[in-house]
Enzyme design. Structure first.
Site, PDB file in Angstrom:
ATOM      1  CG  ASP A 161      -3.333  -3.543   1.272  1.00 12.74           C
ATOM      2  OD1 ASP A 161      -2.988  -4.548   1.911  1.00 12.74           O
ATOM      3  OD2 ASP A 161      -2.688  -3.097   0.303  1.00 12.74           O
ATOM      4  NE  ARG A 169      -3.103  -4.375  -6.619  1.00 13.36           N
ATOM      5  CZ  ARG A 169      -2.385  -5.035  -5.703  1.00 13.36           C
ATOM      6  NH1 ARG A 169      -1.174  -4.616  -5.371  1.00 13.36           N
ATOM      7  NH2 ARG A 169      -2.870  -6.108  -5.120  1.00 13.36           N
ATOM      8  CE  LYS A 224      -1.922  -9.725  -1.067  1.00 15.99           C
ATOM      9  NZ  LYS A 224      -2.654  -9.453  -2.332  1.00 15.99           N
ATOM     10  CB  ALA A 277      -0.967  -0.034   1.185  1.00 14.69           C
TER      11      ALA A 277
HETATM   12  O1  MRU Z   1      -1.207  -7.342  -3.335  1.00 13.85           O
HETATM   13  P1  MRU Z   1      -0.113  -6.683  -2.574  1.00 13.85           P
HETATM   14  O2  MRU Z   1       1.162  -7.447  -2.608  1.00 13.85           O
HETATM   15  O3  MRU Z   1       0.059  -5.233  -2.950  1.00 13.85           O
HETATM   16  O4  MRU Z   1      -0.626  -6.707  -1.066  1.00 13.85           O
HETATM   17  C1  MRU Z   1       0.157  -6.084  -0.086  1.00 13.85           C
HETATM   18  C2  MRU Z   1      -0.339  -6.288   1.287  1.00 13.85           C
HETATM   19  O5  MRU Z   1      -1.384  -6.830   1.525  1.00 13.85           O
HETATM   20  C3  MRU Z   1       0.521  -5.704   2.371  1.00 13.85           C
HETATM   21  O6  MRU Z   1       0.413  -6.466   3.535  1.00 13.85           O
HETATM   22  C4  MRU Z   1       0.027  -4.279   2.672  1.00 13.85           C
HETATM   23  O7  MRU Z   1      -0.001  -3.509   1.521  1.00 13.85           O
HETATM   24  C5  MRU Z   1       0.849  -3.611   3.682  1.00 13.85           C
HETATM   25  S1  MRU Z   1       2.362  -3.045   2.992  1.00 13.85           S
HETATM   26  C6  MRU Z   1       3.294  -2.226   4.094  1.00 13.85           C
END
Ligand code: MRU
Length: 387
Positions: A265, A106, A276, A64
Site C-alpha cells: 500500500d 483512507r 495488509k 491500493a
Molecule cells: O484494505 P484493503 O483491502 O484495501 O488492503 C489491500 C492490501 O493490503 C493489498 O495487499 C494492497 O493494496 C496491494 S493491492 C495490489
C-alpha cells in the site's frame, strides 16, 4: 480473468451529425462491489464524489492501485455537473474540495494521494496554459488524465507479472496474503499478476504454463484472502488452498511453502513496506524458515517523501469488523457477534514490513533485490516525478 473491477461509463447522447458531437465526459464510474463477494457479483455506480467516498471507505472498491484509479475518476465526477456559467477557476476550486474529501477516505495507500495530485496538477497546467479556456475543455483534460492513469495501471500490472514470473518455480507452492489481484487494480493485479503470468501458456514464446499451487491466507478481519483472492484464483483455474492466518508458520515449518508474494500500500524511500495487517508476521515467519519474501508493487506505490516505514500512517478501522462474523455483516447479511458486548478492540488495517525482511520488490520497471534507499532511488530515478 474476472470482469473489470472498475470502468468509466460514458453517456454519449445520440445527437447525430459531426457538428453536434457530444463528449465522453458525462458518465459515471462503475465498480464491482467487493463487499458482496463471493456471494454475489454485483456492480454499483458512483455518480458523485460522495458516493465514491463511501465506496472507498467501506471497501466496495479497495486495493491500493484500484483506489488510486477510482479517485482519479472521482475528480471527473467532481466537475462534470458544473454548469457552463462557472469559470475554470471555479472548477479548480471544486477539484480541490473533492480531492480533500477523497483523501480523507483512507490514509495508508499512497496511490490515492498520488492519483489525486496528478489529476489536479494536470488541471492546473491546463488553466495556466489557457486562462480563458472553456470549462468543457478542462473537463476533457481531466477525463483524459484519469483514462491515462487507468491505462498505465493495466500496463504496469502486466509488467510486474512478467518481471516476477521467474520467481515462481515449476512444481512449487507459494503463499499470498489479502488480495493483490485484478480486484485490487485496473489490470491483472500486482502479486497475483505474477501468478497469472506463471500460469500463462504462450505458444509464440514456446512458454508452458508452470504447475504450482497457491496457499491463500484468509486475511482477518475483512477476509480479502478468503472472499476475494480465493474467488479470483478459482475463476482463473489456478490451484488454490485456503488457510487461516494462524496456519502459515506451521506450513513453512513443514516445508510446504517455497515463496511468499504480497502487494503493498505504501513503500518508503528505504524499502519499508506497508501492506495488509498480517504481512509483517508473515515476513518474520518467512525469514525464520528461509522462505523468500517478495513484494509486488508499481512505482505509484513508492513514497520517496518519507524515509522509513515509521512515517507511514496506519489506518485504524472500526470494532464491528472484529466483533462480528462474517465481516460487513451489519451491512449485508447480519453478521453474528463473536465477542462480548462492549469489549475493547484494536483494529489496525495495515502493518509495516521492514526492508531487511524483504527478499525483493518486484516493480513494473524491474526487480529490486534486497531493497535499500540507494537501490530504490537508482531504479525509480525521476520516473515518478516526471508524471
Ligand atoms: O484494505 P484493503 O483491502 O484495501 O488492503 C489491500 C492490501 O493490503 C493489498 O495487499 C494492497 O493494496 C496491494 S493491492 C495490489
Amino acid at each position: 480473468m474476472i470482469a473489470q473491477t472498475l470502468k468509466w461509463i460514458a453517456l454519449r447522447q445520440a445527437q447525430g451529425g459531426e457538428q453536434s458531437r457530444t463528449s465522453d465526459i458525462d458518465g459515471f464510474l462503475e465498480l464491482i462491489d467487493q463487499r458482496r463477494l463471493p456471494a454475489e457479483l454485483v456492480k454499483i455506480q458512483c455518480r458523485d464524489v460522495e458516493q465514491l467516498y463511501e465506496a472507498i471507505k467501506t471497501l466496495a472498491v479497495r486495493g491500493a492501485p484500484a483506489i488510486g484509479v477510482a479517485a482519479a475518476y472521482g475528480l471527473v465526477l467532481a466537475i462534470q455537473n458544473l454548469d457552463t456559467r462557472h469559470s475554470i477557476l471555479d472548477a479548480l476550486e471544486c477539484l480541490k474540495k473533492a480531492s480533500e474529501k477523497l483523501s480523507s477516505s483512507r490514509p495508508t495507500a499512497v496511490n490515492l494521494f498520488w492519483a489525486l495530485d496528478r489529476v489536479r496538477k494536470r488541471a492546473e497546467e491546463f488553466v495556466s496554459a489557457a486562462p480563458n479556456g472553456k470549462l468543457q475543455a478542462l473537463r476533457e483534460a481531466v477525463l483524459a488524465e484519469a483514462n491515462t492513469i487507468y491505462l498505465e495501471d493495466v500496463d504496469m500490472c502486466r509488467r510486474i507479472g512478467l518481471n516476477g514470473e521467474k520467481f515462481i518455480k515449476d512444481g512449487s507452492a507459494i503463499l499470498t496474503h489479502c488480495n493483490a489481484g485484478a480486484l485490487a487494480t485496473a489490470g491483472q493485479g500486482t502479486a497475483l499478476s505474477i501468478v497469472y503470468e506463471a500460469n500463462r501458456r504462450d505458444g509464440l514464446r514456446q512458454k508452458k504454463a508452470k504447475k504450482f499451487k497457491v496457499y491463500v491466507d484468509e486475511t482477518r478481519p475483512l477476509l480479502q484472502g478468503a472472499r476475494l483472492t480465493a474467488w479470483e484464483l478459482k475463476q482463473a483455474g489456478i490451484e488454490v488452498i485456503l488457510i487461516c492466518d494462524n496456519m502459515a508458520g506451521w506450513l513453512m515449518k513443514q516445508g510446504k511453502i517455497n515463496a511468499c508474494f504480497t502487494g503493498a500500500d505504501r513503500i518508503a524511500a528505504n524499502g519499508d513496506t506497508a501492506n495488509k495487517i498480517g504481512t509483517y508476521s508473515l515476513s518474520i515467519l518467512a525469514g525464520e524458515h528461509g522462505v523468500p519474501f517478495y513484494i509486488a508493487a508499481p512505482l505509484s506505490t513508492f513514497d520517496l517523501s518519507i524515509k522509513s516505514g515509521a512515517e507511514i500512517p496506519i489506518e485504524q478501522r472500526t470494532a464491528d469488523e472484529v466483533v462480528t462474523f462474517p465481516p460487513h455483516g451489519r451491512r449485508i447479511n447480519a453478521g453474528t457477534r463473536i465477542a462480548p458486548d462492549e469489549i475493547s478492540v484494536y483494529n489496525p488495517a495495515f502493518d509495516v514490513t521492514e526492508a531487511k525482511d524483504i527478499t525483493a520488490i518486484i516493480t513494473d520497471k524491474g526487480v529490486i533485490e534486497k531493497p535499500n534507499a540507494d537501490k530504490i532511488l537508482a531504479l525509480l530515478g525521476d520516473a515518478k516525478t516526471r508524471k
